[in-house]
Every structure is written in structure tokens, then in C-alpha cells.
Design a protein around this motif. Structure first.
Motif, PDB file in Angstrom:
ATOM      1  N   GLN A   1     109.687 -75.859 -13.258  1.00  0.00           N
ATOM      2  CA  GLN A   1     109.773 -76.777 -12.122  1.00  0.00           C
ATOM      3  C   GLN A   1     108.408 -77.315 -11.740  1.00  0.00           C
ATOM      4  O   GLN A   1     108.240 -78.520 -11.493  1.00  0.00           O
ATOM      5  N   ARG A   2     107.422 -76.440 -11.643  1.00  0.00           N
ATOM      6  CA  ARG A   2     106.067 -76.864 -11.283  1.00  0.00           C
ATOM      7  C   ARG A   2     105.544 -77.901 -12.257  1.00  0.00           C
ATOM      8  O   ARG A   2     104.916 -78.896 -11.855  1.00  0.00           O
TER       9      ARG A   2
ATOM     10  N   GLU B   1      97.250 -71.020 -13.844  1.00  0.00           N
ATOM     11  CA  GLU B   1      96.990 -72.421 -13.523  1.00  0.00           C
ATOM     12  C   GLU B   1      96.510 -73.197 -14.746  1.00  0.00           C
ATOM     13  O   GLU B   1      96.858 -74.362 -14.926  1.00  0.00           O
TER      14      GLU B   1
ATOM     15  N   VAL C   1      99.596 -73.937 -16.941  1.00  0.00           N
ATOM     16  CA  VAL C   1     100.404 -75.017 -16.362  1.00  0.00           C
ATOM     17  C   VAL C   1      99.711 -76.362 -16.576  1.00  0.00           C
ATOM     18  O   VAL C   1     100.348 -77.348 -16.976  1.00  0.00           O
TER      19      VAL C   1
ATOM     20  N   ARG D   1     114.707 -81.816 -12.420  1.00  0.00           N
ATOM     21  CA  ARG D   1     114.512 -82.488 -11.132  1.00  0.00           C
ATOM     22  C   ARG D   1     115.811 -83.000 -10.534  1.00  0.00           C
ATOM     23  O   ARG D   1     115.791 -83.648  -9.490  1.00  0.00           O
TER      24      ARG D   1
ATOM     25  N   PRO E   1     111.029 -71.363 -12.400  1.00  0.00           N
ATOM     26  CA  PRO E   1     110.040 -71.814 -11.403  1.00  0.00           C
ATOM     27  C   PRO E   1     108.781 -72.425 -12.023  1.00  0.00           C
ATOM     28  O   PRO E   1     108.245 -73.415 -11.509  1.00  0.00           O
ATOM     29  N   ARG E   2     108.316 -71.878 -13.120  1.00  0.00           N
ATOM     30  CA  ARG E   2     107.135 -72.445 -13.790  1.00  0.00           C
ATOM     31  C   ARG E   2     107.466 -73.820 -14.374  1.00  0.00           C
ATOM     32  O   ARG E   2     106.648 -74.752 -14.295  1.00  0.00           O
TER      33      ARG E   2
ATOM     34  N   THR F   1     116.964 -71.284  -7.992  1.00  0.00           N
ATOM     35  CA  THR F   1     116.035 -72.416  -8.056  1.00  0.00           C
ATOM     36  C   THR F   1     116.699 -73.737  -7.722  1.00  0.00           C
ATOM     37  O   THR F   1     116.004 -74.724  -7.433  1.00  0.00           O
TER      38      THR F   1
ATOM     39  N   GLU G   1     107.498 -81.350 -11.995  1.00  0.00           N
ATOM     40  CA  GLU G   1     107.105 -82.136 -10.825  1.00  0.00           C
ATOM     41  C   GLU G   1     105.850 -82.956 -11.087  1.00  0.00           C
ATOM     42  O   GLU G   1     105.646 -84.014 -10.477  1.00  0.00           O
ATOM     43  N   GLN G   2     104.994 -82.482 -11.979  1.00  0.00           N
ATOM     44  CA  GLN G   2     103.738 -83.177 -12.280  1.00  0.00           C
ATOM     45  C   GLN G   2     103.870 -84.163 -13.435  1.00  0.00           C
ATOM     46  O   GLN G   2     102.909 -84.869 -13.750  1.00  0.00           O
TER      47      GLN G   2
END
Length: 327
Positions: A81-82, A44, A47, A8, A78-79, A142, A85-86
Motif C-alpha cells: 500500500q505504501r 525506508e 520502499v 488503491r 501494508p508495505r 487493510t 500510494e507513491q
């Protein structure tokens, strides 16, 4: 102040907090996953599962993990990162490098130094530029910059491919100052080879290298020798009790702390939310190999055997912070 790159963004090393220095989110065989994704299943769901497991880890008080997933281990930022973020309460530091026990990946076989003899001149290794770019510019568009370099040497020893990667990692370190973690095989005493190639010949200070999987051995004299040489010992496979036991790993940690080496060790589990190297039907036979094992089982065990809170703080906070600080 010293800064370190996370998924992040940049943080000060004072913000690292309790740090596990060797955990993966996913370990994947990229070609297999791209062409045979049946076992992986729903993106999904994977993740969401990772988010839940990392939130539980953060709830234990862990603030940072280092994820040394590089080429050869299925890194896909990218995965990550997702997921990051959570789970904003958890810092994730990612790595750059190449993971091999033998040959370099086919991509590199006819590039760089592989052409030296044919062309009669020394060709720079493209790995160095790739690693430096990941560390300084970011990974694959990214914007995420790696915070660590990674390579490996296992029971196969110092093969030409392993040596080439090790030297490329060392040279990227000298250009950037980024610290290094090396997968090692203590049973083959590969730490001595790391010292010869990366330190004696390539000029890396041992204090900038974590010798990963040091806890795979119970030979405390060997570990003390490496710590005395300046290396950081990765006691980082707690829960992976194949060929060893919970007690063997934990008692080795206790003995090393008794000998005064808490300030040369870092702790982890080398766990993952999902690793496709292992048949899912085998995972129930490794019930302790998960992110919460250190907090739930290992730390209470070693406390009962004399490891102090100060030593635990040293291994989980002070040594990681020092390791990432620019000398």
C-alpha cells in the motif's frame, strides 16, 4: 462494465491499459525476514527503491501489474500500500492463495480435510474461506481486496498438498468468479494436471486460468495444445535466463504469434524489486531480470522477427482485459 480490485481500489477493466500479468514487488521468506532482517536492511530504503523501479516501469507505458505474491511468498499488504500510494500511475493487483510445490503449510496440516479420516466426516477446507475473504472483504484489515487467485504445481507433480491447494483455489473461484494463475512446470507437462483437477473435476473454465511460466519451454506444440484447450499462456519469465536463453524465450514467443496464438498469451518477467530466495551476489549474473527488460529488449527483438504491433497490443492490453472481465 467489469470491475477489478487493485491496491488503491476498484477500477474498470477498461482502465487496466498495458498490463504485465506476473510481476512481484517483493518475494520474501517471512520467518527469516522477521528473525534475521540484516540483509533486508533499512525499510525506508527498500520502499524507496521499489517506488523508483515501479515509476520507471510506468514511464515505459505499463499501467498495471499483477503481483501474485501469496502465502509462501511473503505477502505483506501494508508495505505494498505504501508503495502504491507513491506510484499512482501504476495499478497493482494483488492475489490470494497458497504457494507450495509439495506439502501444505504446517498451519493447514491438521485442519479441514486433513481431519476427514480421523473424524469420519468431510470437513470443509479453511483455505477456501480465507481466499474468499481476501477477495470479498479485504486482506488483514487493510481494505485491499485481492483480484486474483494463485496456486502452484512444479516438477514434484500432483502431491496431496498441491492438489489440496488447487482444489481450494478452484472452489474459491467458483464462489467469487475471481480468475486464477497457476505456477506450472512445462517440462513436466503439468498443464495437463491443472486441466484434470481444476477444469475437468472442479469445473473451472480454462479461459479463467493463466498457466504461468509457459514460456519456460520451447515446445510450441505443447503450448498450442494448451491454448487450444482454452488456457491463457503466461509467457512471463523474460530475463530469467537460467536453463534457457534470451533467444529461446523470445523465439518461442515469435513462433507462437506466427501460429496465431497472440490472443491466448500474456507477457511478464516474474521480476521483483527484491527476492530473498537468491543470494544478492548472484543477481549480477542475471542482468536482464528486471522490470524494464520486456520494453527495452524483448519487444524490439520480436518486432524485428515479424510480431506485429497489433499482436503486441493483443497480448499486453486485450488479453489481460478480457481475462479480468466477468464472463
Amino acid at each position: 462494465m467489469s470491475l477489478v480490485n487493485t491496491v488503491r481500489g476498484v477500477i474498470d477493466t477498461s482502465e487496466l491499459g498495458r498490463t504485465y500479468m506476473h510481476e512481484h514487488v517483493f518475494v520474501l521468506t517471512a520467518d527469516v525476514q522477521q528473525n534475521h532482517p540484516e540483509e533486508w536492511g533499512d525499510e525506508e530504503a527498500r520502499v524507496a527503491d521499489a517506488v523508483a523501479k515501479l515509476r520507471a516501469l510506468a514511464a515505459q507505458g505499463v499501467t498495471t501489474i499483477v503481483d501474485p505474491t501469496v502465502i509462501g511468498l511473503g505477502r505483506y499488504i501494508p508495505r505494498i500500500q505504501r508503495i502504491s500510494e507513491q506510484v499512482p500511475e501504476l495499478n497493482i493487483i494483488v492475489a490470494t492463495g497458497v504457494y507450495t510445490y509439495d506439502s501444505v503449510p504446517a498451519y493447514f496440516r491438521h485442519r479441514g480435510p486433513a481431519l476427514n479420516e480421523t473424524l469420519g466426516t468431510e470437513i470443509p477446507d479453511p483455505m477456501v474461506d480465507m481466499f474468499v475473504t481476501d477477495l470479498t472483504d479485504g486482506i488483514a484489515g487493510t481494505g485491499v481486496k485481492a483480484g486474483m487467485l494463485k496456486c502452484a504445481i512444479d516438477r514434484e507433480g500432483l502431491t496431496p498438498g498441491v492438489e489440496r491447494v488447487m482444489r481450494a483455489v478452484a472452489r474459491a473461484h467458483r464462489l467469487t468468479g475471481a480468475p486464477i494463475t497457476v505456477h506450472t512446470h512445462p517440462g513436466s507437462r503439468t498443464g495437463a494436471l491443472v486441466k484434470r483437477v481444476m477444469c475437468d473435476e472442479e469445473g473451472v473454465e480454462p479461459s479463467r486460468i493463466v498457466l504461468g511460466h509457459s514460456g519456460d519451454t520451447t515446445d510450441c506444440d505443447q503450448l498450442a495444445e494448451l491454448a487450444d484447450a482454452g488456457f491463457v499462456l503466461g509467457m512471463d519469465r523474460f530475463g530469467l535466463n537460467t536453463g534457457t536463453t534470451f533467444e529461446a524465450r523470445a523465439d518461442t514467443l515469435v513462433e507462437m504469434c506466427r501460429r496465431g496464438y497472440a490472443d491466448r498469451m500474456v507477457l511478464s518477467q516474474d521480476a521483483a524489486c527484491y527476492i530473498d530466495w537468491i543470494d544478492p551476489n548472484v543477481m549480477p549474473f542475471l542482468p536482464q531480470w528486471h522490470y524494464l527488460h520486456l520494453g527495452e529488449d524483448v519487444l524490439p527483438y520480436v518486432r524485428e522477427r515479424g510480431v506485429t504491433e497489433k499482436q503486441i497490443t493483443t497480448m499486453l492490453l486485450d488479453v489481460p482485459r478480457r481475462f479480468f472481465e466477468v464472463p
